[in-house]
Design a protein around this motif. Structure first.
Motif, mmCIF file in Angstrom:
data_model
loop_
_atom_site.group_PDB
_atom_site.id
_atom_site.type_symbol
_atom_site.label_atom_id
_atom_site.label_comp_id
_atom_site.label_asym_id
_atom_site.label_seq_id
_atom_site.Cartn_x
_atom_site.Cartn_y
_atom_site.Cartn_z
ATOM 1 N N VAL A 26 0.837 -1.328 -0.073
ATOM 2 C CA VAL A 26 -0.020 -0.146 -0.054
ATOM 3 C C VAL A 26 0.890 1.259 -0.017
ATOM 4 C CG1 VAL A 26 -1.857 1.106 1.166
ATOM 5 C CG2 VAL A 26 -1.907 -1.156 1.419
ATOM 6 N N GLN A 27 0.642 2.045 -0.957
ATOM 7 C CA GLN A 27 1.439 3.381 -0.924
ATOM 8 C C GLN A 27 1.574 4.095 0.101
ATOM 9 O OE1 GLN A 27 1.497 5.225 -5.109
ATOM 10 N NE2 GLN A 27 0.737 3.296 -5.904
ATOM 11 N N SER A 28 0.299 4.439 0.937
ATOM 12 C CA SER A 28 0.373 5.295 1.677
ATOM 13 C C SER A 28 1.126 4.470 2.908
ATOM 14 C CB SER A 28 -1.303 5.410 2.075
ATOM 15 O OG SER A 28 -1.917 4.250 2.591
ATOM 16 N N ASN A 29 1.312 3.388 3.179
ATOM 17 C CA ASN A 29 1.808 2.537 4.194
ATOM 18 C C ASN A 29 3.537 2.842 3.943
ATOM 19 O OD1 ASN A 29 -0.478 1.524 5.221
ATOM 20 N ND2 ASN A 29 -0.088 -0.564 4.561
ATOM 21 N N LEU A 30 3.602 2.692 2.607
ATOM 22 C CA LEU A 30 5.182 3.276 2.438
ATOM 23 C C LEU A 30 5.463 4.569 2.770
ATOM 24 C CD1 LEU A 30 7.995 2.445 1.137
ATOM 25 C CD2 LEU A 30 6.953 2.939 -0.940
ATOM 26 N N LEU A 31 4.583 5.623 2.442
ATOM 27 C CA LEU A 31 4.859 6.940 2.925
ATOM 28 C C LEU A 31 5.073 6.872 4.418
ATOM 29 C CD1 LEU A 31 2.318 9.489 0.966
ATOM 30 C CD2 LEU A 31 4.901 9.371 1.200
ATOM 31 N N SER A 32 4.124 6.043 5.214
ATOM 32 C CA SER A 32 4.305 6.180 6.617
ATOM 33 C C SER A 32 5.765 5.573 7.039
ATOM 34 C CB SER A 32 3.209 5.241 7.227
ATOM 35 O OG SER A 32 1.814 6.090 7.011
ATOM 36 N N GLN A 33 6.457 4.636 6.322
ATOM 37 C CA GLN A 33 7.715 4.344 6.586
ATOM 38 C C GLN A 33 8.709 5.358 6.217
ATOM 39 O OE1 GLN A 33 8.458 0.985 7.577
ATOM 40 N NE2 GLN A 33 6.108 1.019 7.957
ATOM 41 N N VAL A 34 8.349 6.076 5.282
ATOM 42 C CA VAL A 34 9.366 6.908 4.711
ATOM 43 C C VAL A 34 9.519 8.412 5.287
ATOM 44 C CG1 VAL A 34 10.197 8.199 2.581
ATOM 45 C CG2 VAL A 34 9.682 5.731 2.398
ATOM 46 N N LEU A 35 8.441 8.761 5.711
ATOM 47 C CA LEU A 35 8.648 10.157 6.062
ATOM 48 C C LEU A 35 9.285 10.428 7.594
ATOM 49 C CD1 LEU A 35 6.622 10.706 3.767
ATOM 50 C CD2 LEU A 35 5.052 12.075 5.208
ATOM 51 N N PRO A 36 9.037 9.359 8.302
ATOM 52 C CA PRO A 36 9.876 9.692 9.831
ATOM 53 C C PRO A 36 11.503 9.732 9.380
ATOM 54 C CG PRO A 36 8.259 7.798 10.199
ATOM 55 C CD PRO A 36 8.127 8.347 8.644
ATOM 56 N N SER A 37 11.915 9.175 8.310
ATOM 57 C CA SER A 37 13.330 9.325 8.110
ATOM 58 C C SER A 37 13.583 10.614 7.657
ATOM 59 C CB SER A 37 13.849 8.275 7.185
ATOM 60 O OG SER A 37 13.728 7.189 7.297
ATOM 61 N N MET A 38 12.490 11.117 6.737
ATOM 62 C CA MET A 38 12.721 12.664 6.167
ATOM 63 C C MET A 38 12.718 13.621 7.180
ATOM 64 S SD MET A 38 10.320 12.223 2.707
ATOM 65 C CE MET A 38 10.605 13.765 2.245
#
Length: 631
Positions: A26-38
């Motif tokens: 799920v693309q929104s799940n991937l965003l949730s994984q990536v944004l904390p690193s950003m």
């Protein structure tokens, strides 16, 4: 294992953690994984995002989500290159040599921006599309006035590489900023302005660097000569074995341009998490308006740290050409106010600001970090910025980590507390042969980071609008709870087994509510990240009073919520979802839910009182409320 292979293994972990209960990525799940690193890299102010998925394949347009920075003038757009999250992709497809491959992805968002600037996007999008609210904002007078900078973040699970030399090496790719002129016409007026378009690639190189460095942030280098055609005249004021100090005077126009370009990335973490950039300092603004030439005398100026400096001499004068690892550790409010004063049309050409620049010499990373922390601490000693330690080394966080490693749940399981950034993925890398066992012992639903812990903890309180903002502001609240200023008579909580169990119960409750709210077609609505903290705050004010407190021990023992509580929470969130829509004064529900005004409208409204006073709900709550005998 070589660098490329490590990044591709990390990609597999990211994709695995982005799957739903049916095994689909799920693309929104991937965003949730990536944004904390950003967030950790200081690229964004919050890990929260407004889902605005839009994909017009025929016209080559796509967008996944957006956010508006805490300062309000910066729109951040996120796009995922869906071709790079296919698990069947081979290694050759994931290694990118040509910058043009990424340029083509950025263009998909740029087409949307151009269409909005021409007032053609809103009417071309169906009312049911999630991007409708964003299109409305972009094409409105409010959006025209507010948005000065648009940042596009391309999330691509590829590795940018270079084949120069004998081996293939990962490399960083940067993209030129662009300036776009736009106009706004109405019956009353016609306006023009220049919008800065910035583009940033978030690929496996970036994400891997964040993970392995346990808190990587991109070093910010300010090149005054190249960027501003401006050598910064300075004098060397002092030097010792730790640092060199310079004194200089900065033009306000340069400060405003720096803030426009980099926003809160300029600011050291403690300062950035404290300041409210939406409210500019009236005193500073009045000086700019009435006595700009006296600004330098009235204002305390800026304190800046750096780790490297390039200088040159001209006609026996010293000039600073560039500063590496540039951070403003005191003077953040001055910086923001100068920017917003200029944005409001005030003339800042006669305004000058004193600056003290401390260039650290240490090569040892730990000593260097401590030195910069101390400079920040003592620079802010006379200001209202409290000196909390927002890093993972906080002693109270260490105690929580130790308890997580020793305490078993009633079902003989453990939770994994990721105290340091990338700690879990580092464990997987070191124990590659035991990877499956580790993932079985610590599935994603029993892991949490220190930032997530701050959000889960603070959601049980009366500031859901801050929880919705996320980022360092809400983490600061949590750390101030763990390590309060004892000079003000506040005592830190005792971090023992009881405290840990209640903490995990709050994590469980938050995570269970995420599942109950649902996703995609089964979701209650599209504002889950607002509804959950608002619902928890409602529950808090009706159950945690001076006479009673909520029984988190029951949730700890059950390791979840029972069916009756689950139904209650679903009904409560359904009501809160409707109330956010009803009481919001903006169509942009995600952004408006960050405002205290919305919470004040909801927390004691008749609808909530009626719901909580229903007999079935009162009976259920009686099972979770314990009479307070603590004093």
């Amino acid at each position: 294992m070589n660098d490329i292979e490590e990044r591709l293994n990390f990609r597999s972990d990211l994709l695995e953690d982005s799957k739903d209960e049916d095994g689909f990525i799920v693309q929104s799940n991937l965003l949730s994984q990536v944004l904390p690193s950003m967030l950790d890299a200081k690229l964004i102010d919050s890990e929260d995002f407004n889902d605005s998925y839009f994909h017009d394949q025929s016209n080559g347009q796509k967008l996944n989500a957006y956010n508006i920075s805490n300062s309000g003038e910066r729109l951040q757009l996120f796009i995922i290159d869906e071709s790079t999250i296919d698990e069947t992709s081979n290694t050759e497809e994931l290694l990118i040599l040509q910058k043009a491959d990424y340029d083509n992805q950025f263009k998909r968002v740029e087409k949307l921006i151009k269409k909005a600037f021409n007032s053609q996007l809103f009417n071309s999008i169906q009312d049911s599309d999630k991007a409708k609210v964003l299109a409305s904002k972009l094409e409105s007078l409010e959006g025209f006035n507010e948005i000065d900078v648009i940042e596009i973040f391309l999330i691509s699970l590829t590795v940018a590489i270079s084949n120069q030399g004998k081996t293939t090496q990962p490399r960083s790719i940067y993209f030129q900023e662009e300036k776009c002129n736009r106009a706004f016409k109405s019956k009353e007026e016609a306006k023009k302005k220049e919008v800065l378009i910035l583009k940033k690639l978030i690929d496996l190189n970036f994400l891997f660097n964040v993970m392995v460095s346990k808190g990587y942030r991109e070093v910010l280098t300010i090149d005054f000569e190249k960027t501003f055609n401006y050598g910064l005249e300075a004098i060397k004021a002092a030097e010792n074995e730790s640092f060199v100090s310079y004194l200089c005077v900065l033009k306000a126009d340069i400060i405003a341009d720096l803030y426009r370009q980099y926003s809160s990335r300029l600011l050291e973490k403690n300062v950035r998490s404290f300041l409210d950039f939406r409210g500019v300092n009236k005193g500073i603004k009045e000086t700019i308006r009435k006595e700009p030439e006296k600004f330098i005398a009235y204002n305390n100026g800026l304190t800046i740290t750096a780790t490297d400096i390039k200088t040159f001499e001209n006609k026996h004068k010293l000039y600073i050409a560039s500063l590496t690892d540039f951070q403003i550790v005191n003077g953040g409010q001055t910086t923001a106010t100068i920017y917003f004063s200029k944005k409001d049309g005030l003339d800042v050409s006669k305004v000058y600001v004193m600056a003290k620049i401390n260039v650290a010499k240490q090569t040892n990373e730990k000593d260097l970090e401590q030195l910069i922390d101390n400079i920040s601490k003592y620079s802010n000693a006379q200001s209202k910025v409290s000196n909390v330690d927002l890093k993972s080394r906080n002693s109270q966080l260490l105690k929580i980590k130790k308890l997580s490693e020793s305490i078993l749940t009633p079902k003989s399981r453990k939770w994994f507390f990721e105290r340091s950034k990338g700690e879990f993925n580092t464990l997987l890398r070191k124990e590659r042969s035991n990877k499956n066992k580790i993932l079985k012992d610590f599935p994603s639903e029993r892991r949490f980071t220190k930032e997530q812990l701050g959000k889960y903890y603070c959601a049980w309180g009366e500031e859901p609008y801050l929880v919705k903002k996320g980022g360092e502001r809400i983490f600061r609240n949590f750390i101030e709870h763990l390590s309060p200023d004892e000079d003000n008579g506040k005592k830190p909580p005792t971090i023992d087994r009881d405290y840990y169990e209640a903490l995990i119960a709050k994590v469980i409750l938050f995570k269970e509510m995420e599942l109950i709210y649902g996703t995609r077609n089964s979701a209650i609505g599209q504002i889950r990240s607002a509804v959950i903290p608002y619902s928890l705050s409602v529950l808090y004010i009706y159950t945690d009073t001076h006479k009673n407190y909520f029984n988190f021990q029951k949730i700890w023992k059950d390791e979840g919520v029972d069916e009756n509580l689950s139904v209650f929470l679903w009904n409560l969130m359904k009501l809160v979802n409707a109330l956010i829509k009803k009481y919001s004064l903006s169509d942009d529900l995600g952004e408006y839910s960050k405002r205290i005004e919305l919470w004040n409208s909801i927390k004691h409204c008749q609808e909530i009182d009626f719901f909580m006073s229903e007999d079935k709900n009162k009976i259920l709550m009686s099972k979770y409320i314990i009479q307070d005998k603590r004093g």
